[in-house]
Scaffold this motif. Structure first.
Motif, short mmCIF file in Angstrom:
data_model
loop_
_atom_site.label_atom_id
_atom_site.label_comp_id
_atom_site.label_asym_id
_atom_site.label_seq_id
_atom_site.Cartn_x
_atom_site.Cartn_y
_atom_site.Cartn_z
N ILE A 59 0.28 -1.50 -0.36
CA ILE A 59 -0.18 -0.25 0.33
C ILE A 59 0.93 1.19 -0.07
O ILE A 59 1.73 0.97 0.83
CB ILE A 59 -0.96 0.15 1.28
N ASP A 60 0.41 2.01 -0.96
CA ASP A 60 1.69 3.51 -1.09
C ASP A 60 0.35 3.76 -0.51
O ASP A 60 -0.56 4.52 -0.77
CB ASP A 60 1.62 3.99 -2.58
N ILE A 61 0.66 5.13 0.67
CA ILE A 61 -0.16 6.12 1.30
C ILE A 61 -0.42 7.04 0.44
O ILE A 61 -1.59 7.71 0.63
CB ILE A 61 1.23 5.90 3.00
N ASP A 62 1.05 7.69 0.10
CA ASP A 62 0.82 8.75 -0.67
C ASP A 62 -0.33 8.59 -1.40
O ASP A 62 -1.06 9.81 -1.84
CB ASP A 62 2.14 9.32 -1.03
N GLU A 63 -0.50 7.54 -2.30
CA GLU A 63 -1.21 7.62 -3.58
C GLU A 63 -2.76 7.04 -2.52
O GLU A 63 -3.36 7.65 -3.41
CB GLU A 63 -1.07 5.43 -4.45
N LEU A 64 -2.37 6.21 -1.88
CA LEU A 64 -4.19 6.75 -0.96
C LEU A 64 -5.17 8.03 -0.45
O LEU A 64 -6.22 8.02 -0.47
CB LEU A 64 -4.04 5.79 0.29
N GLY A 66 -3.89 10.34 -2.28
CA GLY A 66 -4.24 11.30 -3.49
C GLY A 66 -2.73 12.07 -4.10
O GLY A 66 -3.16 13.26 -5.32
N ARG A 67 -1.70 12.13 -3.28
CA ARG A 67 -0.58 12.92 -3.78
C ARG A 67 -0.06 11.41 -4.50
O ARG A 67 0.04 10.40 -4.86
CB ARG A 67 -0.12 12.49 -2.76
N ASN A 68 0.65 12.22 -6.44
CA ASN A 68 0.76 11.18 -6.83
C ASN A 68 2.89 11.45 -7.06
O ASN A 68 3.03 13.08 -7.01
CB ASN A 68 0.96 11.30 -8.40
N ARG A 69 3.65 10.57 -7.12
CA ARG A 69 4.73 11.03 -6.73
C ARG A 69 5.71 11.46 -7.85
O ARG A 69 5.59 10.77 -9.56
CB ARG A 69 5.87 10.05 -6.30
#
Length: 69
Positions: A59-64, A66-69
């Motif tokens: 799980i990518d917390i940033d993706e959850l 709504g932040r795209n890297r």
């Protein structure tokens, strides 16, 4: 002569002190339902231990968030 709002030291009695103390309830032996609940919790724990290491979550917390890297 004492003033009207002066504390003279004898306002608290033994009965008011005992009334403010919490009641100590006697411990009781575990009932059949409590033993059954403990058995169910133990079974669930054993099932979870059997799954240990078999489940992997990526799980990518940033993706959850709504932040795209």
């Amino acid at each position: 002569m004492a003033a009207r709002d002066v504390y003279d030291g004898d306002m608290a009695s033994e009965t008011t002190v005992k009334a403010n103390e919490p009641e100590v309830k006697p411990r009781h032996a575990p009932s059949v339902l409590e033993a059954h609940d403990a058995m169910l919790r133990h079974r669930a724990f054993e099932r979870l231990r059997a799954l240990k290491g078999k489940i992997h979550l990526d799980i990518d917390i940033d993706e959850l968030r709504g932040r795209n890297r």
